[in-house]
Design an enzyme around this catalytic site. Structure first.
Site, PDB file in Angstrom:
ATOM      1  N   GLU A  18     -89.440  15.767 -14.264  1.00  0.00           N
ATOM      2  CA  GLU A  18     -88.892  14.815 -13.287  1.00  0.00           C
ATOM      3  C   GLU A  18     -88.341  13.527 -13.902  1.00  0.00           C
ATOM      4  O   GLU A  18     -88.928  12.443 -13.757  1.00  0.00           O
ATOM      5  CB  GLU A  18     -89.962  14.454 -12.252  1.00  0.00           C
ATOM      6  CG  GLU A  18     -90.463  15.628 -11.470  1.00  0.00           C
ATOM      7  CD  GLU A  18     -91.361  15.222 -10.288  1.00  0.00           C
ATOM      8  OE1 GLU A  18     -91.676  14.029 -10.160  1.00  0.00           O
ATOM      9  OE2 GLU A  18     -91.723  16.103  -9.510  1.00  0.00           O
TER      10      GLU A  18
ATOM     11  N   GLU B 107     -93.242  22.906  -9.576  1.00  0.00           N
ATOM     12  CA  GLU B 107     -94.328  22.193  -8.888  1.00  0.00           C
ATOM     13  C   GLU B 107     -94.079  22.198  -7.395  1.00  0.00           C
ATOM     14  O   GLU B 107     -92.965  21.937  -6.933  1.00  0.00           O
ATOM     15  CB  GLU B 107     -94.411  20.710  -9.307  1.00  0.00           C
ATOM     16  CG  GLU B 107     -95.060  20.444 -10.625  1.00  0.00           C
ATOM     17  CD  GLU B 107     -95.151  18.947 -10.934  1.00  0.00           C
ATOM     18  OE1 GLU B 107     -95.158  18.126  -9.992  1.00  0.00           O
ATOM     19  OE2 GLU B 107     -95.225  18.621 -12.130  1.00  0.00           O
TER      20      GLU B 107
HETATM   21  C1  FCB Z   1     -95.044  15.046  -9.258  1.00  0.00           C
HETATM   22  C2  FCB Z   1     -95.525  14.871 -10.678  1.00  0.00           C
HETATM   23  C3  FCB Z   1     -96.944  15.354 -10.905  1.00  0.00           C
HETATM   24  C4  FCB Z   1     -97.835  14.978  -9.751  1.00  0.00           C
HETATM   25  C5  FCB Z   1     -97.225  15.395  -8.442  1.00  0.00           C
HETATM   26  C6  FCB Z   1     -98.077  15.106  -7.235  1.00  0.00           C
HETATM   27  O1  FCB Z   1     -93.979  14.206  -8.992  1.00  0.00           O
HETATM   28  O2  FCB Z   1     -94.688  15.572 -11.535  1.00  0.00           O
HETATM   29  O3  FCB Z   1     -97.399  14.843 -12.112  1.00  0.00           O
HETATM   30  O4  FCB Z   1     -98.105  13.641  -9.778  1.00  0.00           O
HETATM   31  O5  FCB Z   1     -96.000  14.748  -8.276  1.00  0.00           O
END
Ligand code: FCB
Length: 477
Positions: free
Chosen positions: A200, A391
């Site tokens: 990210e 994620e």
């Molecule tokens: C994302 C991050 C991860 C975690 C989640 C909830 O943006 O990559 O590390 O904090 O959010």
């Protein structure tokens, strides 16, 4: 266990033999769930994701250097309850048991990141052998247990020594990052075949250099723009380094993407939504696809030209084998004269949408269609070979009783989001994997230990792990 075996066992339950609570939960979920892992196909990867600073602890032992998150979290008032990642989940010492848990919940992929300052305590120069050895042990444990290690080179914990030289806003970072990427991919490339350059980039540049709510805590638009540009170059250079050192590997990187809707169809809100989309969703992916910065929609980005050097336009491009999508919330935009409002909008979506929106512990709206929308968006670009959801997950208040966490709300969340992922897949979009954030509860950056995202509950005083019902749900899916 397949469905038929389950049904057999349930009929045993019906004649008076008790069934396990896990089976019961699975039975309950089967009646409303209309997919299984098989529907996603054999090649689809199921995994869990983590990040070094959020789980490892051991912040200053075995030669590790200080990172910007060590420095930031040790400052008063930066983190909820002034917590820090000094110990976190103590993964540094408990990795064997934790990787065993990955296996127990039937996950095939363990995504983790390397702590740059564990390997290069000063960010560059001398190497800490103990740091290298630690990740060898993690990787070997994964391989012994039949789990694929997927490595993220950088998940936000820059060595403090490099931040002292200007961090991502200093163009020299390109060389430091190249050395680091080269060293670790040569070191582990024969054992690890799946690599991601960044986690990210919008989050670590935006929150770290513009909003100031994450390390290194700076609030400076000039630094932010430089950080963006150097990160974009490192993203592509990192891809090239990984590909040359791991020629038989799959090389990707990840992006935080949100569906962005205008508050109403009024022109000013629609245009605001487009600008936010340019900033939040397009800023990092488009340069690497050869489209440059999205200046057409967000004219302010023309000022990036001043930072660029001859040859950069070309250097920003790289043809990744996969693009990682990370999706957590929808953004509803409304026009504002003051750009900082753009950050506020995402935090309190209920004010802009409806009082009825279901919110997570992070204050994020549960909006499952959003994941479909961002997959569709990425799939529409040309040059996208493969998409992995690197994620997705949620924090809800969990209650542990006798070692059990009945997190039905989280299970429902996954069902709804996975249904949308399957929808995208069934429509022919090249989505080939889904990784849950996260394996276990961990240090959630500025929010500290309060939000619990794990499939596994962590008691931070005893470091006891307990698989939540959502973990069993994935195990049985
Ligand atoms: C994302 C991050 C991860 C975690 C989640 C909830 O943006 O990559 O590390 O904090 O959010």
């Amino acid at each position: 266990m397949n469905r038929r075996d389950l049904i057999k066992q349930l009929s045993l339950g019906a004649v008076g033999l008790s069934i396990s609570p896990q089976l019961h939960a699975l039975y309950q979920s089967l009646s409303i769930q209309d997919f299984s892992k098989r529907d996603f196909g054999d090649r689809f990867k199921w995994g869990v994701a983590t990040a070094s600073y959020q789980i490892e602890g051991a912040w200053n032992i075995d030669g590790k250097g200080e990172s910007i998150w060590d420095r930031f979290s040790h400052k008063k008032g930066k983190i909820h309850n002034n917590e820090n990642g000094d110990i976190a989940c103590d993964f540094y010492h408990r990795y064997r048991d934790d990787i065993e848990l990955v296996r127990q919940i039937n996950m095939q992929v363990f995504r983790f990141s390397l702590s740059w300052s564990r390997i290069f305590p000063q960010g560059s120069g001398s190497i800490n052998q103990k740091g290298l050895d630690f990740y060898h042990r993690v990787i070997d444990t994964c391989l012994e247990k039949g789990i694929e290690p997927w490595i993220t080179l950088y998940h936000w914990d820059l060595p403090q020594a490099l931040e002292d030289k200007g961090g991502w806003a200093n163009r020299d970072i390109i060389g430091y990052f190249a050395d680091y990427a080269d060293t670790v991919s040569k070191q582990y490339g024969d054992k690890v075949k799946n690599w991601m350059v960044f986690n990210e980039p919008m989050a670590f540049t935006g929150l770290g250099y513009l909003a100031g709510t994450h390390a290194p805590g700076k609030k400076d638009i000039g630094l932010f723009k430089k950080a963006v540009h150097h990160t974009v170059i490192c993203q592509a250079d990192g891809g090239r380094i990984l590909r040359s050192n791991v020629p038989d590997g799959q090389i990707g990187t990840t992006f935080s993407l949100s569906s962005i809707h205008p508050k109403t169809q009024q022109k000013k809100h629609v245009e605001a939504a487009l600008r936010m989309d340019a900033l939040f969703n397009r800023l990092f992916i488009e340069p690497c696809l050869g489209l440059g910065y999205p200046k057409d929609t967000f004219p302010y980005l023309k000022t990036m030209d001043k930072i660029m050097k001859p040859g950069d336009e070309e250097r920003m491009k790289f043809d990744f084998d996969f693009h990682g999508i990370q999706n957590y919330f929808r953004i509803v935009s409304k026009f504002s004269l003051f750009p900082p409002i753009m950050w506020a909008n995402q935090v309190k979506p209920q004010k802009l949408i409806t009082d009825k929106a279901e919110l997570t512990d992070m204050g994020w709206e549960v909006y499952p269609e959003g994941i479909y929308e961002v997959i569709a968006k990425v799939a529409a670009y040309s040059g996208i070979k493969k998409i992995i959801i690197t994620e997705n997950g949620t924090a809800f208040p969990d209650h542990i009783e006798n070692g059990r966490v009945h997190d039905e709300q989280r299970i429902t969340f996954f069902k709804k989001y996975l249904q949308q992922v399957l929808r995208a897949k069934n429509e022919g979009m090249p989505v080939d994997g889904y990784f849950v954030w996260s394996l276990m509860d961990n240090f959630e950056w500025a929010e500290g230990y309060k939000p619990r995202f794990g499939l596994i509950h962590v008691d931070y005083t005893t470091q006891q792990r307990s698989i939540k019902d959502s973990g069993y749900w994935f195990r049985n899916l």
